[in-house]
Design a protein around this motif. Structure first.
Motif, mmCIF file in Angstrom:
data_model
loop_
_atom_site.group_PDB
_atom_site.id
_atom_site.type_symbol
_atom_site.label_atom_id
_atom_site.label_comp_id
_atom_site.label_asym_id
_atom_site.label_seq_id
_atom_site.Cartn_x
_atom_site.Cartn_y
_atom_site.Cartn_z
ATOM 1 N N ILE A 115 -0.720 7.532 -9.153
ATOM 2 C CA ILE A 115 -1.547 7.000 -8.077
ATOM 3 C C ILE A 115 -1.615 5.493 -8.240
ATOM 4 C CG2 ILE A 115 -3.840 6.975 -7.010
ATOM 5 C CD1 ILE A 115 -4.252 9.797 -8.093
ATOM 6 N N HIS A 116 -1.397 4.769 -7.158
ATOM 7 C CA HIS A 116 -1.437 3.312 -7.181
ATOM 8 C C HIS A 116 -2.553 2.861 -6.243
ATOM 9 C CE1 HIS A 116 2.603 3.466 -9.044
ATOM 10 N NE2 HIS A 116 2.794 4.456 -8.185
ATOM 11 N N LEU A 117 -3.607 2.297 -6.805
ATOM 12 C CA LEU A 117 -4.732 1.792 -6.019
ATOM 13 C C LEU A 117 -4.567 0.283 -5.886
ATOM 14 C CD1 LEU A 117 -7.436 2.290 -4.609
ATOM 15 C CD2 LEU A 117 -8.556 2.185 -6.845
ATOM 16 N N ILE A 118 -4.225 -0.167 -4.682
ATOM 17 C CA ILE A 118 -3.896 -1.574 -4.440
ATOM 18 C C ILE A 118 -4.863 -2.109 -3.388
ATOM 19 C CG2 ILE A 118 -2.103 -3.182 -3.669
ATOM 20 C CD1 ILE A 118 -0.049 -1.029 -4.545
ATOM 21 N N TRP A 119 -5.661 -3.110 -3.773
ATOM 22 C CA TRP A 119 -6.661 -3.596 -2.821
ATOM 23 C C TRP A 119 -6.796 -5.119 -2.887
ATOM 24 C CZ3 TRP A 119 -10.939 -6.037 -5.001
ATOM 25 C CH2 TRP A 119 -11.172 -5.779 -6.363
ATOM 26 N N GLY A 120 -7.396 -5.693 -1.844
ATOM 27 C CA GLY A 120 -7.603 -7.132 -1.789
ATOM 28 C C GLY A 120 -7.171 -7.703 -0.449
ATOM 29 N N ASP A 121 -7.587 -8.956 -0.205
ATOM 30 C CA ASP A 121 -7.308 -9.589 1.086
ATOM 31 C C ASP A 121 -6.044 -10.450 1.094
ATOM 32 O OD1 ASP A 121 -8.251 -11.562 -0.573
ATOM 33 O OD2 ASP A 121 -9.710 -12.390 0.831
ATOM 34 N N ASP A 122 -5.304 -10.456 -0.008
ATOM 35 C CA ASP A 122 -4.024 -11.165 -0.036
ATOM 36 C C ASP A 122 -2.935 -10.196 0.436
ATOM 37 O OD1 ASP A 122 -1.699 -12.538 -0.560
ATOM 38 O OD2 ASP A 122 -2.359 -13.339 -2.481
ATOM 39 N N TYR A 123 -2.747 -10.161 1.765
ATOM 40 C CA TYR A 123 -1.818 -9.195 2.357
ATOM 41 C C TYR A 123 -0.403 -9.379 1.826
ATOM 42 C CZ TYR A 123 -5.658 -8.712 5.703
ATOM 43 O OH TYR A 123 -6.889 -8.513 6.275
ATOM 44 N N GLU A 124 0.007 -10.629 1.654
ATOM 45 C CA GLU A 124 1.348 -10.923 1.167
ATOM 46 C C GLU A 124 1.586 -10.264 -0.191
ATOM 47 O OE1 GLU A 124 5.125 -12.551 0.688
ATOM 48 O OE2 GLU A 124 3.898 -12.723 2.494
ATOM 49 N N ALA A 125 0.661 -10.472 -1.116
ATOM 50 C CA ALA A 125 0.821 -9.929 -2.465
ATOM 51 C C ALA A 125 0.715 -8.408 -2.469
ATOM 52 C CB ALA A 125 -0.221 -10.542 -3.396
ATOM 53 N N CYS A 126 -0.219 -7.857 -1.689
ATOM 54 C CA CYS A 126 -0.366 -6.399 -1.622
ATOM 55 C C CYS A 126 0.908 -5.756 -1.091
ATOM 56 C CB CYS A 126 -1.555 -6.023 -0.736
ATOM 57 S SG CYS A 126 -3.185 -6.314 -1.466
ATOM 58 N N ASN A 127 1.434 -6.319 -0.009
ATOM 59 C CA ASN A 127 2.648 -5.754 0.586
ATOM 60 C C ASN A 127 3.848 -5.887 -0.347
ATOM 61 O OD1 ASN A 127 1.348 -4.980 2.929
ATOM 62 N ND2 ASN A 127 1.771 -6.893 3.989
ATOM 63 N N ARG A 128 3.908 -6.990 -1.077
ATOM 64 C CA ARG A 128 5.002 -7.170 -2.029
ATOM 65 C C ARG A 128 4.925 -6.115 -3.131
ATOM 66 N NH1 ARG A 128 3.914 -11.991 -3.257
ATOM 67 N NH2 ARG A 128 2.881 -11.620 -5.246
ATOM 68 N N GLU A 129 3.729 -5.865 -3.644
ATOM 69 C CA GLU A 129 3.551 -4.861 -4.695
ATOM 70 C C GLU A 129 3.935 -3.476 -4.184
ATOM 71 O OE1 GLU A 129 2.557 -3.252 -8.404
ATOM 72 O OE2 GLU A 129 2.738 -5.359 -7.814
ATOM 73 N N ILE A 130 3.514 -3.159 -2.957
ATOM 74 C CA ILE A 130 3.843 -1.853 -2.378
ATOM 75 C C ILE A 130 5.347 -1.710 -2.207
ATOM 76 C CG2 ILE A 130 3.672 -0.488 -0.247
ATOM 77 C CD1 ILE A 130 0.783 -1.661 0.015
ATOM 78 N N GLU A 131 5.986 -2.757 -1.708
ATOM 79 C CA GLU A 131 7.433 -2.708 -1.484
ATOM 80 C C GLU A 131 8.188 -2.565 -2.805
ATOM 81 O OE1 GLU A 131 10.739 -2.233 0.636
ATOM 82 O OE2 GLU A 131 8.693 -2.359 1.445
ATOM 83 N N GLU A 132 7.706 -3.213 -3.856
ATOM 84 C CA GLU A 132 8.355 -3.092 -5.165
ATOM 85 C C GLU A 132 8.283 -1.661 -5.686
ATOM 86 O OE1 GLU A 132 6.594 -6.000 -7.714
ATOM 87 O OE2 GLU A 132 7.644 -7.698 -6.785
ATOM 88 N N ILE A 133 7.151 -1.003 -5.477
ATOM 89 C CA ILE A 133 7.025 0.398 -5.902
ATOM 90 C C ILE A 133 8.000 1.270 -5.137
ATOM 91 C CG2 ILE A 133 5.479 2.401 -5.940
ATOM 92 C CD1 ILE A 133 3.143 0.408 -6.299
ATOM 93 N N ILE A 134 8.046 1.072 -3.817
ATOM 94 C CA ILE A 134 8.935 1.880 -2.971
ATOM 95 C C ILE A 134 10.392 1.701 -3.391
ATOM 96 C CG2 ILE A 134 9.830 2.124 -0.613
ATOM 97 C CD1 ILE A 134 6.961 1.434 0.355
ATOM 98 N N GLN A 135 10.815 0.449 -3.592
ATOM 99 C CA GLN A 135 12.201 0.185 -3.971
ATOM 100 C C GLN A 135 12.533 0.735 -5.354
ATOM 101 O OE1 GLN A 135 13.054 -3.980 -3.529
ATOM 102 N NE2 GLN A 135 12.807 -3.971 -1.310
ATOM 103 N N LYS A 136 11.545 0.763 -6.219
ATOM 104 C CA LYS A 136 11.769 1.209 -7.594
ATOM 105 C C LYS A 136 11.904 2.720 -7.694
ATOM 106 C CE LYS A 136 9.697 1.008 -12.226
ATOM 107 N NZ LYS A 136 8.540 0.506 -13.026
#
Length: 342
Positions: A3-24
């Motif tokens: 489970i990956h709980l990703i939160w915060g108002d920095d959309y750029e960083a949140c989306n980058r983290e999500i995309e890295e998980i998906i690609q990995k």
């Protein structure tokens, strides 16, 4: 059951983290079968997500269920909470549940405790936050720039970093874009250098290449206090043309005006302790009280109330569908007892 709980108002960083998980974790060949994105604002989709996350991936690689605007750590129905509790025990090891929300998880909720306990018990799970520094948090903005520089293998001296902060503020997406541009330039002019070494970017190059976006809502608020209406409207128009959401802009201005009003009111009632004023005014950093006191020196309570009324009218006008710049013009240019002295 990662489970990956990703939160915060920095959309750029949140989306980058999500995309890295998906690609990995997802095999690109099977991505169309093993990747689902759910809107957490829709209760039906949340139940569907909890059904899907119980399924093992098709083919090779892992499955990812991404819930945007996840309600599980910020308030959901009893039925959905019960469904989550049942589901957490049934998630396969190669299926990843990503929960994304702008808000900080509410640790008082049973669902938050369940999710965080699951994360702690699984080495492949994680909770990570990406919070943008506040517009007046210069050190936080410097750290934001430093983190992005590190990711792109670029270095700058303190003066150059301050120039980036002055030009771009806390806009994570814009900083990311401009630093990528600087990296490409650095690679182009240093072809023969060791690319493994961080490339240093000079202040002169930043001045030439980085778009100056130094106009921000806080600057506009300061001009409002000085009753510089034409300058205010010019800067508002610049921000709106650069893609600044009108409602976010008016929310920032209203927040500033509310702070000025509260500090003025509490000072006039004899509340001198900055921590007490900060608590009553809902201001997180007590040191801001000193800044606000300096800003509103010589301003009357009536004038600050009048400004607050204008901003609330602008917000209502924008929400009713009026063109944002017209909403600002129609309300700010009307004559009133605007910011008169005591």
């Amino acid at each position: 059951m990662p489970i990956h709980l990703i939160w915060g108002d920095d959309y750029e960083a949140c989306n980058r983290e999500i995309e890295e998980i998906i690609q990995k974790v997802i095999d690109p060949v099977w991505k169309s079968f093993n990747h689902s994105q759910i809107d957490g604002n829709d209760p039906k989709q949340n139940f569907r997500a909890l059904e899907e996350v119980q399924s093992a991936p098709l083919g090779s690689g892992s499955r990812v269920i991404l819930i945007r605007r996840s309600p599980f750590c910020n308030g959901c129905s009893i039925e959905l909470a019960n469904k989550l509790e049942q589901t957490l025990k049934l998630i396969p090891d190669n299926t990843h549940l990503i929960l994304n929300n702008i808000n900080k998880p509410d640790k008082r909720l049973k669902t938050t405790k369940l999710i965080q306990n699951s994360i702690q018990s699984n080495p492949f799970s994680k909770e990570i936050s990406f919070i943008l520094p506040l517009p007046w948090d210069v050190n936080g903005q410097r750290n934001l720039v430093k983190n992005i520089l590190h990711r792109f293998n670029i270095k700058m001296n303190h003066k150059t970093i301050d120039l980036v902060v002055e030009s771009l503020g806390n806009d994570s997406s814009l900083i990311n874009t401009e630093i990528q541009k600087l990296r490409l330039f650095s690679e182009a002019v240093n072809k023969n250098l060791n690319t493994n070494e961080p490339q240093e970017i000079s202040e002169e190059i930043v001045k030439k290449l980085v778009q100056n976006n130094s106009t921000n809502a806080l600057q506009i608020a300061n001009f409002l206090l000085k009753d510089e209406k034409i300058i205010v409207l010019e800067k508002i128009q610049t921000l709106l043309k650069n893609g600044e959401p009108a409602l976010r802009l008016i929310a920032t201005l209203t927040g500033q005006a509310r702070g000025w009003l509260w500090v003025h009111l509490l000072d006039s009632q004899g509340h001198l302790d900055v921590k007490e004023i900060a608590t009553l005014a809902g201001i997180a950093n007590p040191k801001r009280i000193f800044v606000i006191r300096k800003q509103i020196q010589g301003k009357s309570l009536e004038a600050l109330l009048e400004l607050m009324k204008k901003l609330l009218k602008i917000e209502a006008s924008i929400k009713s569908g009026t063109n944002p710049i017209n909403s600002f013009k129609d309300n700010l240019l009307t004559e009133s007892k605007f910011l008169t002295n005591n």
